[in-house]
Design an enzyme around this catalytic site. Structure first.
Site, PDB file in Angstrom:
ATOM      1  N   SER A 139       1.498   1.943  -1.860  1.00  0.00           N
ATOM      2  CA  SER A 139       1.535   3.663  -1.818  1.00  0.00           C
ATOM      3  C   SER A 139       2.187   3.861  -0.215  1.00  0.00           C
ATOM      4  CB  SER A 139       0.318   4.433  -2.045  1.00  0.00           C
ATOM      5  OG  SER A 139      -0.469   4.048  -0.712  1.00  0.00           O
ATOM      6  N   ASP A 159      -6.194  -1.131  -8.879  1.00  0.00           N
ATOM      7  CA  ASP A 159      -7.352  -1.249  -7.857  1.00  0.00           C
ATOM      8  C   ASP A 159      -8.303  -2.460  -8.037  1.00  0.00           C
ATOM      9  OD1 ASP A 159      -7.937  -0.564  -5.260  1.00  0.00           O
ATOM     10  OD2 ASP A 159      -9.318   1.273  -5.913  1.00  0.00           O
ATOM     11  N   GLY A 160      -8.681  -2.940  -6.640  1.00  0.00           N
ATOM     12  CA  GLY A 160      -9.823  -3.755  -6.712  1.00  0.00           C
ATOM     13  C   GLY A 160      -9.420  -5.200  -6.718  1.00  0.00           C
ATOM     14  N   HIS A 182      -4.466 -10.167  -4.183  1.00  0.00           N
ATOM     15  CA  HIS A 182      -3.218  -9.553  -4.709  1.00  0.00           C
ATOM     16  C   HIS A 182      -2.337 -10.687  -5.603  1.00  0.00           C
ATOM     17  CE1 HIS A 182      -3.850  -6.130  -2.172  1.00  0.00           C
ATOM     18  NE2 HIS A 182      -3.906  -6.878  -1.206  1.00  0.00           N
ATOM     19  N   ARG A 192      -2.506  -0.356   6.138  1.00  0.00           N
ATOM     20  CA  ARG A 192      -3.148  -1.468   6.187  1.00  0.00           C
ATOM     21  C   ARG A 192      -2.287  -2.487   7.396  1.00  0.00           C
ATOM     22  NH1 ARG A 192      -4.916  -2.762  -0.102  1.00  0.00           N
ATOM     23  NH2 ARG A 192      -5.700  -0.763  -0.276  1.00  0.00           N
ATOM     24  N   ARG A 236     -11.600  -6.783  -3.699  1.00  0.00           N
ATOM     25  CA  ARG A 236     -12.879  -7.039  -3.804  1.00  0.00           C
ATOM     26  C   ARG A 236     -13.020  -8.019  -4.682  1.00  0.00           C
ATOM     27  NH1 ARG A 236     -13.997  -1.240  -6.179  1.00  0.00           N
ATOM     28  NH2 ARG A 236     -11.696  -1.002  -5.696  1.00  0.00           N
ATOM     29  N   TRP A 237     -12.102  -8.263  -5.793  1.00  0.00           N
ATOM     30  CA  TRP A 237     -12.187  -9.431  -6.634  1.00  0.00           C
ATOM     31  C   TRP A 237     -12.189 -10.757  -5.833  1.00  0.00           C
ATOM     32  CZ3 TRP A 237      -9.391 -13.798  -7.493  1.00  0.00           C
ATOM     33  CH2 TRP A 237      -9.384 -14.444  -8.506  1.00  0.00           C
ATOM     34  N   ARG A 282     -10.432   8.728  -8.250  1.00  0.00           N
ATOM     35  CA  ARG A 282      -9.470   9.689  -7.447  1.00  0.00           C
ATOM     36  C   ARG A 282      -8.119   9.386  -7.925  1.00  0.00           C
ATOM     37  NH1 ARG A 282     -12.317   7.348  -3.034  1.00  0.00           N
ATOM     38  NH2 ARG A 282     -11.428   5.414  -2.469  1.00  0.00           N
ATOM     39  N   GLU A 307       0.825   5.450   1.842  1.00  0.00           N
ATOM     40  CA  GLU A 307      -0.346   5.214   2.584  1.00  0.00           C
ATOM     41  C   GLU A 307      -0.674   3.817   2.863  1.00  0.00           C
ATOM     42  OE1 GLU A 307      -0.429   7.489   0.149  1.00  0.00           O
ATOM     43  OE2 GLU A 307       0.156   9.043   1.391  1.00  0.00           O
ATOM     44  N   LEU A 312      10.115  -2.717 -23.167  1.00  0.00           N
ATOM     45  CA  LEU A 312       9.362  -1.988 -22.169  1.00  0.00           C
ATOM     46  C   LEU A 312       9.961  -1.537 -20.869  1.00  0.00           C
ATOM     47  CD1 LEU A 312       6.516  -1.079 -21.466  1.00  0.00           C
ATOM     48  CD2 LEU A 312       6.412  -3.298 -20.381  1.00  0.00           C
TER      49      LEU A 312
END
Ligand code: FPP
Length: 234
Positions: free
Chosen positions: A59, A14-15, A31, A65, A18-19, A188, A61, A125
């Site tokens: 997500s 997340d963020g 992104h 957007r 804002r970045w 959260r 949700e 991985l």
């Protein structure tokens, strides 16, 4: 053999916006910067011998957007897959997409399927990318499939155990994450791996995802190693 204290880390990246806001850049370019951060971490996780890394990329949700942002993100996923798949494969990464693929645009869904198939024998991985993922959706779909199996006689209702139900989730036989990291400081879970993270240690950092480095990751693992996990016991 890895000496890490855990096998599986889940991350809420997340963020990004804002970045970009902080740098007065176009919001969505955050992104793109987030992809660079993910790339660094995937290389690092592979190098230190982590077995599973599961990241939340879109997500169920996130459809709320703007159309512009949804389109931007899907184009980004498609471009990253095209540009990075070979290097991932060279690093023996096994790629899996978790989520409801039924509403993903066909071309993108096909490229997800192809990359999963092409990497399925890789032994490095295990990288899970959650796209159109939501835990409630996942558990609801699992419940429906269980109900169908019972109704059609393949399963007896009293054979349903926690372990069996878990195999009906998008994560299938992937072990539960021992730690969940969330960047960007929100406290959260945002409908992410609610079943699988029942006993995960939470690590929340204010660092915005594009700024999150392999060193920050190591610090989280180090803190994990000192946590006292009791699983509800004394
Ligand atoms: C949350 O930041 C981030 C997302 C919704 C997208 C995450 C996607 C990436 C990091 C790209 C990953 C790429 C691949 C190929 C898997 P936000 O937009 O909610 O940021 P904010 O909290 O600052 O608004």
């Amino acid at each position: 053999m890895s000496t890490l204290p855990l096998r599986h880390v889940a991350i809420i990246m997340d963020g990004n916006r804002r970045w970009a806001d902080q740098r007065k850049l176009p919001r969505l370019s955050g992104h793109k910067e987030g992809v660079k951060s993910l790339k660094r971490l995937v290389q690092h996780a592979g190098a230190i011998g982590l077995e599973y890394l599961t990241v939340y990329a879109f997500s169920s949700e996130n459809w709320q957007r703007s159309k512009e942002e949804v389109r931007y993100l899907f184009e980004l996923f498609s471009n990253v897959l095209r540009d990075e798949f070979d290097e991932l494969a060279e690093n023996r990464v096994r790629l899996r997409f978790l989520g409801d693929m039924s509403t993903i645009p066909t071309r993108l869904r096909k490229s997800f399927e192809r990359s999963m198939d092409d990497s399925k024998n890789n032994t490095g991985l295990n990288l899970q990318v959650a796209i159109n993922y939501g835990s409630r959706l996942e558990i609801t779909q699992a419940a429906k499939r269980l109900a169908v199996d019972v109704a059609e006689g393949r399963l007896n209702a009293n054979e349903i155990t926690e372990d069996l139900l878990a195999t009906y989730l998008f994560t299938g036989d992937i072990p539960d994450p021992e730690m969940m990291i969330r960047t960007g400081g929100e406290m959260r879970l945002s409908n992410y791996l609610l079943w699988q993270a029942a006993y995960s240690e939470l690590y929340i950092t204010p660092i915005l995802w594009p700024d999150f480095t392999p060193e920050n990751f190591d610090k989280a693992v180090e803190e994990y190693a000192h946590r006292n996990r009791r699983f509800g016991a004394d």
